[in-house]
Motif scaffolding. Structure first.
Motif, PDB file in Angstrom:
ATOM      1  N   UNK A  41       0.814  -1.214   0.000  1.00  0.00           N
ATOM      2  CA  UNK A  41       0.000   0.000   0.000  1.00  0.00           C
ATOM      3  C   UNK A  41       0.850   1.268   0.000  1.00  0.00           C
ATOM      4  N   UNK A  42       2.149   1.104   0.147  1.00  0.00           N
ATOM      5  CA  UNK A  42       3.051   2.255   0.141  1.00  0.00           C
ATOM      6  C   UNK A  42       3.132   2.827  -1.275  1.00  0.00           C
ATOM      7  N   UNK A  43       2.866   4.138  -1.443  1.00  0.00           N
ATOM      8  CA  UNK A  43       2.915   4.731  -2.789  1.00  0.00           C
ATOM      9  C   UNK A  43       4.263   4.482  -3.467  1.00  0.00           C
ATOM     10  N   UNK A  44       4.236   4.334  -4.773  1.00  0.00           N
ATOM     11  CA  UNK A  44       5.452   4.029  -5.544  1.00  0.00           C
ATOM     12  C   UNK A  44       6.519   5.094  -5.318  1.00  0.00           C
ATOM     13  N   UNK A  45       7.714   4.610  -5.034  1.00  0.00           N
ATOM     14  CA  UNK A  45       8.832   5.521  -4.841  1.00  0.00           C
ATOM     15  C   UNK A  45       8.938   6.105  -3.440  1.00  0.00           C
ATOM     16  N   UNK A  46       7.957   5.850  -2.590  1.00  0.00           N
ATOM     17  CA  UNK A  46       7.974   6.413  -1.232  1.00  0.00           C
ATOM     18  C   UNK A  46       8.587   5.417  -0.256  1.00  0.00           C
ATOM     19  N   UNK A  47       9.427   5.918   0.626  1.00  0.00           N
ATOM     20  CA  UNK A  47       9.998   5.089   1.685  1.00  0.00           C
ATOM     21  C   UNK A  47       9.151   5.235   2.948  1.00  0.00           C
ATOM     22  N   UNK A  48       9.322   4.281   3.842  1.00  0.00           N
ATOM     23  CA  UNK A  48       8.432   4.215   5.004  1.00  0.00           C
ATOM     24  C   UNK A  48       8.586   5.438   5.910  1.00  0.00           C
ATOM     25  N   UNK A  49       9.788   6.006   5.982  1.00  0.00           N
ATOM     26  CA  UNK A  49       9.976   7.208   6.797  1.00  0.00           C
ATOM     27  C   UNK A  49       9.172   8.380   6.240  1.00  0.00           C
TER      28      UNK A  49
END
Length: 302
Positions: free
Chosen positions: A104-112
């Motif tokens: 579910x994390x948007x593409x290119x986005x890191x968890x921080x």
């Protein structure tokens, strides 16, 4: 190693502990129920909270706070607020935030970057020393196109974080008075069991002792709250009677008041046990309901 717990399944609301060799080291993971889920009664939470503390004794080296990658609603924000409120800063020195559902994390986005979108969530991560990781058991298991979105990569990162936490705390585990008392009781029971069970291994003895301690602690807690309910219930009735007399301005000689008080206490005790159990039970239930509103059962490490 653990089954996904269904909120509506009462049997699934349980603490489990399993040990596995990972990269040459034994890890014991204590999988606790969702203690911060709404809709759980005090009666359902307390036994599993006690089991969790016994499994963790003498204390955990690491707390993993498990959250989902999702759009945060008021309920999720409430969970974050509770975690920040109930975990002391000392406990969070041993903690890391781990997110699931990484797909579910948007593409290119890191968890921080994701965590930084919520003020409350970001504050929690910062209180955990900025430590946060993400996994996805559905799509990231064998994915190798992007290193970051790979459970193999994220596991190595998490193990590295665990090493840093242990080093920062000089190899020690988190502890407090409750955990120390539980561990002391476990050690006493181990000594007793060793005298009568020469053929059992150390692990077998400790597992059996945990069950013994859990049973004893559960019984002690039941007896304690039973006494509290009876005592508080009788006190409430006596206060009500005295307030009633006062509000009606009844003029009664002192010796008569004392006689009535003593007789009233005896009568209330007998009534509580025999004549009006339903009324007394209703009073206790009402007081317990008020107690649940102000008592915090989610703070085993305070």
């Amino acid at each position: 190693m653990f089954k996904v717990k269904n909120f509506n399944d009462v049997k699934s609301f349980a603490t489990e502990a399993k040990t596995k060799l990972v990269y040459g080291r034994n890890f014991t993971l204590v999988d606790t129920p969702g203690l911060f889920d709404s809709g759980r009664s005090l009666g359902a939470v307390n036994p599993e909270l006690l089991r969790c503390i016994i499994e963790c004794a003498p204390g955990p080296h690491i707390f993993l706070i498990i959250l989902k990658v999702e759009k945060y609603t008021e309920q999720e924000e409430d969970v974050i607020t509770k975690i920040r409120q109930y975990f002391s800063d000392d406990a969070l020195k041993y903690a890391a935030v781990v997110f699931t559902h990484g797909d579910q994390l948007p593409e290119g986005m890191k968890i921080e970057q994701y965590a930084a979108q919520s003020e409350g969530l970001w504050e929690l991560v910062q209180k955990c020393g900025g430590r946060c990781h993400v996994f996805d058991n559905r799509y990231w298991k064998n994915k190798k196109e992007e290193e970051y979105r790979s459970n193999t990569f994220q596991l190595a990162e998490l193990l590295n974080t665990i090493d840093k936490i242990i080093m920062a705390n000089r190899g020690g585990h988190y502890s407090n008075t409750v955990l120390k008392n539980i561990e002391r009781e476990i050690q006493e029971e181990v000594k007793l069991l060793k005298l009568s069970s020469e053929n059992m291994s150390e692990d077998e003895i400790r597992q059996q002792v945990k069950s013994i301690v859990l049973q004893k602690q559960s019984q002690n807690n039941f007896q304690f709250w039973k006494k509290v309910s009876v005592g508080v219930g009788l006190l409430a009735v006596l206060i009500f009677v005295r307030l009633y007399w006062k509000s009606n301005a009844v003029q009664v000689p002192l010796h008569t008041i004392e006689s009535v008080r003593e007789a009233g206490e005896n009568a209330l005790q007998q009534a509580a046990e025999h004549a009006i159990p339903n009324t007394f039970e209703a009073i206790c239930n009402h007081l317990n309901a008020l107690f649940e509103k102000i008592y915090n059962p989610f703070c085993p490490f305070e």
